[in-house]
Scaffold this motif. Sequence first.
Motif, PDB file in Angstrom:
ATOM      1  N   PHE A   1       0.829  -1.205   0.000  1.00  0.00           N
ATOM      2  CA  PHE A   1       0.000   0.000   0.000  1.00  0.00           C
ATOM      3  C   PHE A   1       0.867   1.260   0.000  1.00  0.00           C
ATOM      4  O   PHE A   1       0.682   2.160  -0.836  1.00  0.00           O
ATOM      5  CB  PHE A   1      -0.920  -0.017   1.220  1.00  0.00           C
ATOM      6  N   PHE A   2       1.832   1.326   0.893  1.00  0.00           N
ATOM      7  CA  PHE A   2       2.659   2.526   0.991  1.00  0.00           C
ATOM      8  C   PHE A   2       3.644   2.636  -0.181  1.00  0.00           C
ATOM      9  O   PHE A   2       3.985   3.744  -0.608  1.00  0.00           O
ATOM     10  CB  PHE A   2       3.392   2.553   2.329  1.00  0.00           C
ATOM     11  N   THR A   3       4.079   1.497  -0.713  1.00  0.00           N
ATOM     12  CA  THR A   3       4.926   1.534  -1.907  1.00  0.00           C
ATOM     13  C   THR A   3       4.155   2.104  -3.089  1.00  0.00           C
ATOM     14  O   THR A   3       4.694   2.886  -3.882  1.00  0.00           O
ATOM     15  CB  THR A   3       5.444   0.125  -2.251  1.00  0.00           C
ATOM     16  N   GLY A   4       2.882   1.721  -3.213  1.00  0.00           N
ATOM     17  CA  GLY A   4       2.050   2.263  -4.283  1.00  0.00           C
ATOM     18  C   GLY A   4       1.919   3.771  -4.207  1.00  0.00           C
ATOM     19  O   GLY A   4       1.991   4.473  -5.236  1.00  0.00           O
ATOM     20  N   ILE A   5       1.749   4.289  -3.014  1.00  0.00           N
ATOM     21  CA  ILE A   5       1.663   5.742  -2.838  1.00  0.00           C
ATOM     22  C   ILE A   5       2.981   6.409  -3.232  1.00  0.00           C
ATOM     23  O   ILE A   5       3.002   7.434  -3.930  1.00  0.00           O
ATOM     24  CB  ILE A   5       1.303   6.080  -1.375  1.00  0.00           C
ATOM     25  N   PHE A   6       4.091   5.813  -2.809  1.00  0.00           N
ATOM     26  CA  PHE A   6       5.407   6.368  -3.138  1.00  0.00           C
ATOM     27  C   PHE A   6       5.635   6.392  -4.651  1.00  0.00           C
ATOM     28  O   PHE A   6       6.108   7.395  -5.204  1.00  0.00           O
ATOM     29  CB  PHE A   6       6.494   5.541  -2.452  1.00  0.00           C
ATOM     30  N   VAL A   7       5.309   5.284  -5.314  1.00  0.00           N
ATOM     31  CA  VAL A   7       5.498   5.205  -6.764  1.00  0.00           C
ATOM     32  C   VAL A   7       4.635   6.249  -7.475  1.00  0.00           C
ATOM     33  O   VAL A   7       5.085   6.931  -8.406  1.00  0.00           O
ATOM     34  CB  VAL A   7       5.163   3.788  -7.275  1.00  0.00           C
ATOM     35  N   TYR A   8       3.395   6.385  -7.051  1.00  0.00           N
ATOM     36  CA  TYR A   8       2.484   7.361  -7.672  1.00  0.00           C
ATOM     37  C   TYR A   8       3.023   8.784  -7.537  1.00  0.00           C
ATOM     38  O   TYR A   8       2.930   9.590  -8.465  1.00  0.00           O
ATOM     39  CB  TYR A   8       1.104   7.262  -7.035  1.00  0.00           C
ATOM     40  N   MET A   9       3.608   9.088  -6.398  1.00  0.00           N
ATOM     41  CA  MET A   9       4.027  10.466  -6.136  1.00  0.00           C
ATOM     42  C   MET A   9       5.385  10.809  -6.756  1.00  0.00           C
ATOM     43  O   MET A   9       5.612  11.958  -7.159  1.00  0.00           O
ATOM     44  CB  MET A   9       4.079  10.710  -4.626  1.00  0.00           C
ATOM     45  N   TYR A  10       6.288   9.841  -6.860  1.00  0.00           N
ATOM     46  CA  TYR A  10       7.666  10.183  -7.182  1.00  0.00           C
ATOM     47  C   TYR A  10       8.225   9.553  -8.470  1.00  0.00           C
ATOM     48  O   TYR A  10       9.336   9.912  -8.874  1.00  0.00           O
ATOM     49  CB  TYR A  10       8.580   9.795  -6.013  1.00  0.00           C
ATOM     50  N   SER A  11       7.512   8.638  -9.107  1.00  0.00           N
ATOM     51  CA  SER A  11       8.095   7.975 -10.277  1.00  0.00           C
ATOM     52  C   SER A  11       7.597   8.587 -11.581  1.00  0.00           C
ATOM     53  O   SER A  11       6.562   9.248 -11.622  1.00  0.00           O
ATOM     54  CB  SER A  11       7.752   6.481 -10.260  1.00  0.00           C
ATOM     55  N   ASP A  12       8.374   8.380 -12.661  1.00  0.00           N
ATOM     56  CA  ASP A  12       7.966   8.782 -14.008  1.00  0.00           C
ATOM     57  C   ASP A  12       7.171   7.656 -14.660  1.00  0.00           C
ATOM     58  O   ASP A  12       7.250   6.501 -14.243  1.00  0.00           O
ATOM     59  CB  ASP A  12       9.192   9.096 -14.868  1.00  0.00           C
ATOM     60  N   ASP A  13       6.444   7.996 -15.719  1.00  0.00           N
ATOM     61  CA  ASP A  13       5.665   6.980 -16.427  1.00  0.00           C
ATOM     62  C   ASP A  13       6.577   6.002 -17.157  1.00  0.00           C
ATOM     63  O   ASP A  13       6.303   4.801 -17.212  1.00  0.00           O
ATOM     64  CB  ASP A  13       4.718   7.639 -17.436  1.00  0.00           C
ATOM     65  N   THR A  14       7.649   6.508 -17.754  1.00  0.00           N
ATOM     66  CA  THR A  14       8.567   5.695 -18.547  1.00  0.00           C
ATOM     67  C   THR A  14       9.993   6.178 -18.301  1.00  0.00           C
ATOM     68  O   THR A  14      10.198   7.264 -17.739  1.00  0.00           O
ATOM     69  CB  THR A  14       8.264   5.811 -20.063  1.00  0.00           C
ATOM     70  N   PRO A  15      11.005   5.402 -18.745  1.00  0.00           N
ATOM     71  CA  PRO A  15      12.388   5.867 -18.598  1.00  0.00           C
ATOM     72  C   PRO A  15      12.668   7.174 -19.340  1.00  0.00           C
ATOM     73  O   PRO A  15      13.625   7.877 -19.009  1.00  0.00           O
ATOM     74  CB  PRO A  15      13.213   4.716 -19.200  1.00  0.00           C
ATOM     75  N   LYS A  16      11.847   7.511 -20.330  1.00  0.00           N
ATOM     76  CA  LYS A  16      12.060   8.728 -21.116  1.00  0.00           C
ATOM     77  C   LYS A  16      11.096   9.844 -20.738  1.00  0.00           C
ATOM     78  O   LYS A  16      10.931  10.804 -21.489  1.00  0.00           O
ATOM     79  CB  LYS A  16      11.931   8.406 -22.614  1.00  0.00           C
ATOM     80  N   GLY A  17      10.429   9.748 -19.602  1.00  0.00           N
ATOM     81  CA  GLY A  17       9.548  10.821 -19.167  1.00  0.00           C
ATOM     82  C   GLY A  17       8.102  10.380 -19.069  1.00  0.00           C
ATOM     83  O   GLY A  17       7.788   9.194 -19.079  1.00  0.00           O
ATOM     84  N   THR A  18       7.209  11.361 -18.989  1.00  0.00           N
ATOM     85  CA  THR A  18       5.796  11.061 -18.861  1.00  0.00           C
ATOM     86  C   THR A  18       5.223  10.594 -20.190  1.00  0.00           C
ATOM     87  O   THR A  18       5.800  10.829 -21.252  1.00  0.00           O
ATOM     88  CB  THR A  18       5.018  12.300 -18.391  1.00  0.00           C
ATOM     89  N   MET A  19       4.048   9.951 -20.123  1.00  0.00           N
ATOM     90  CA  MET A  19       3.397   9.500 -21.353  1.00  0.00           C
ATOM     91  C   MET A  19       3.054  10.684 -22.251  1.00  0.00           C
ATOM     92  O   MET A  19       3.162  10.596 -23.476  1.00  0.00           O
ATOM     93  CB  MET A  19       2.128   8.713 -20.997  1.00  0.00           C
ATOM     94  N   GLN A  20       2.639  11.803 -21.656  1.00  0.00           N
ATOM     95  CA  GLN A  20       2.300  12.978 -22.458  1.00  0.00           C
ATOM     96  C   GLN A  20       3.527  13.507 -23.195  1.00  0.00           C
ATOM     97  O   GLN A  20       3.457  13.852 -24.385  1.00  0.00           O
ATOM     98  CB  GLN A  20       1.711  14.069 -21.547  1.00  0.00           C
ATOM     99  N   GLU A  21       4.656  13.553 -22.523  1.00  0.00           N
ATOM    100  CA  GLU A  21       5.886  14.014 -23.168  1.00  0.00           C
ATOM    101  C   GLU A  21       6.296  13.073 -24.295  1.00  0.00           C
ATOM    102  O   GLU A  21       6.746  13.521 -25.361  1.00  0.00           O
ATOM    103  CB  GLU A  21       7.000  14.107 -22.129  1.00  0.00           C
ATOM    104  N   ASN A  22       6.132  11.781 -24.091  1.00  0.00           N
ATOM    105  CA  ASN A  22       6.481  10.821 -25.142  1.00  0.00           C
ATOM    106  C   ASN A  22       5.571  10.959 -26.349  1.00  0.00           C
ATOM    107  O   ASN A  22       6.019  10.871 -27.500  1.00  0.00           O
ATOM    108  CB  ASN A  22       6.396   9.394 -24.589  1.00  0.00           C
ATOM    109  N   ARG A  23       4.266  11.161 -26.094  1.00  0.00           N
ATOM    110  CA  ARG A  23       3.331  11.337 -27.213  1.00  0.00           C
ATOM    111  C   ARG A  23       3.676  12.587 -28.015  1.00  0.00           C
ATOM    112  O   ARG A  23       3.637  12.586 -29.246  1.00  0.00           O
ATOM    113  CB  ARG A  23       1.899  11.405 -26.700  1.00  0.00           C
ATOM    114  N   GLU A  24       4.014  13.667 -27.327  1.00  0.00           N
ATOM    115  CA  GLU A  24       4.355  14.902 -28.028  1.00  0.00           C
ATOM    116  C   GLU A  24       5.655  14.753 -28.812  1.00  0.00           C
ATOM    117  O   GLU A  24       5.784  15.270 -29.923  1.00  0.00           O
ATOM    118  CB  GLU A  24       4.487  16.038 -27.009  1.00  0.00           C
TER     119      GLU A  24
END
Length: 302
Positions: free
Chosen positions: A52-75
Amino acid sequence: NAIAGGWGTLGGGTVDLIISNILLPYFRDRLFKGNAEMAWRTVSLVPALLSFFTGIFVYMYSDDTPKGTMQENRERRRDPDVHPLAAFLSASSDINTWILAIHYACCFGVELTMQLAATYYFQAKFAQSPESASAISSLFGWMNLFARGFGGYWSDKLSCTHGMRSRLIILATFLILEGILILIFSQTETLALAIFIMLAFSFFVQAAEGAVYAIVPYLGQTSMGAVNGIVGAGGNIGAFVFGSVVRTQGFEKAFLTMGIAVILSSLLTALINIKDFASLFFGKDAPNTWKEKKDDDKQLLV
């Protein structure tokens, strides 16, 4: 992908070892004064709270992909917006997705089955205590420290010079070696040799997992989530099927069945045919696609 996935499944062996040998005895003997049922039910809260707490940590501090967020990759790629249903239909209509799902069933499904069955197997076959058998079976999961990353790394490394065909050859090779070692494991009669063979086939199980997910990103940029979901689900379905075989056939016959199934699944590699890339025996990678993917792989391997 392979390293992250491998360290994720490493948690299976770690949890088994820590809970069975440290937390469960403490809860049973100290907290609940010998009440084993209450200790077992309560100790399950420990990994639940950690998740549960790992999920919160990942949501708050991780990127979507190694190259950034999904929105940045789409653009960056100028990908069109695709409806989730359309993405799922695109992924599910591609036979390559289902072949890789079968392959994943025959590696990750085997891993999940072994993590559940190995403890009971070493108790029944070699008269080990529950604590000893649990410690031995946890070694299977500990191979994830490097084995899954090994498969993904060499798939990427060789593809830089030999293209998609090298990825397919590596995947087929790992599956064949995995299947052969499962067959040998099923006939092993001494404890030390059984542990050694288990570690060997665990290595190729997890290397095959890395090799599967080294191919997944090539199946469709606009439906990547759906492809990942279907292939990943193949592992859980494989665990259900192989687990059912263990329950109905017993350990030795089940391991024989499992080994033969894995070897036969390797033959399906010849049917993988991804657009703009070589298959196992025919065609060649398209020059533009080859250069783009090769540059991406080299950048990630630096």
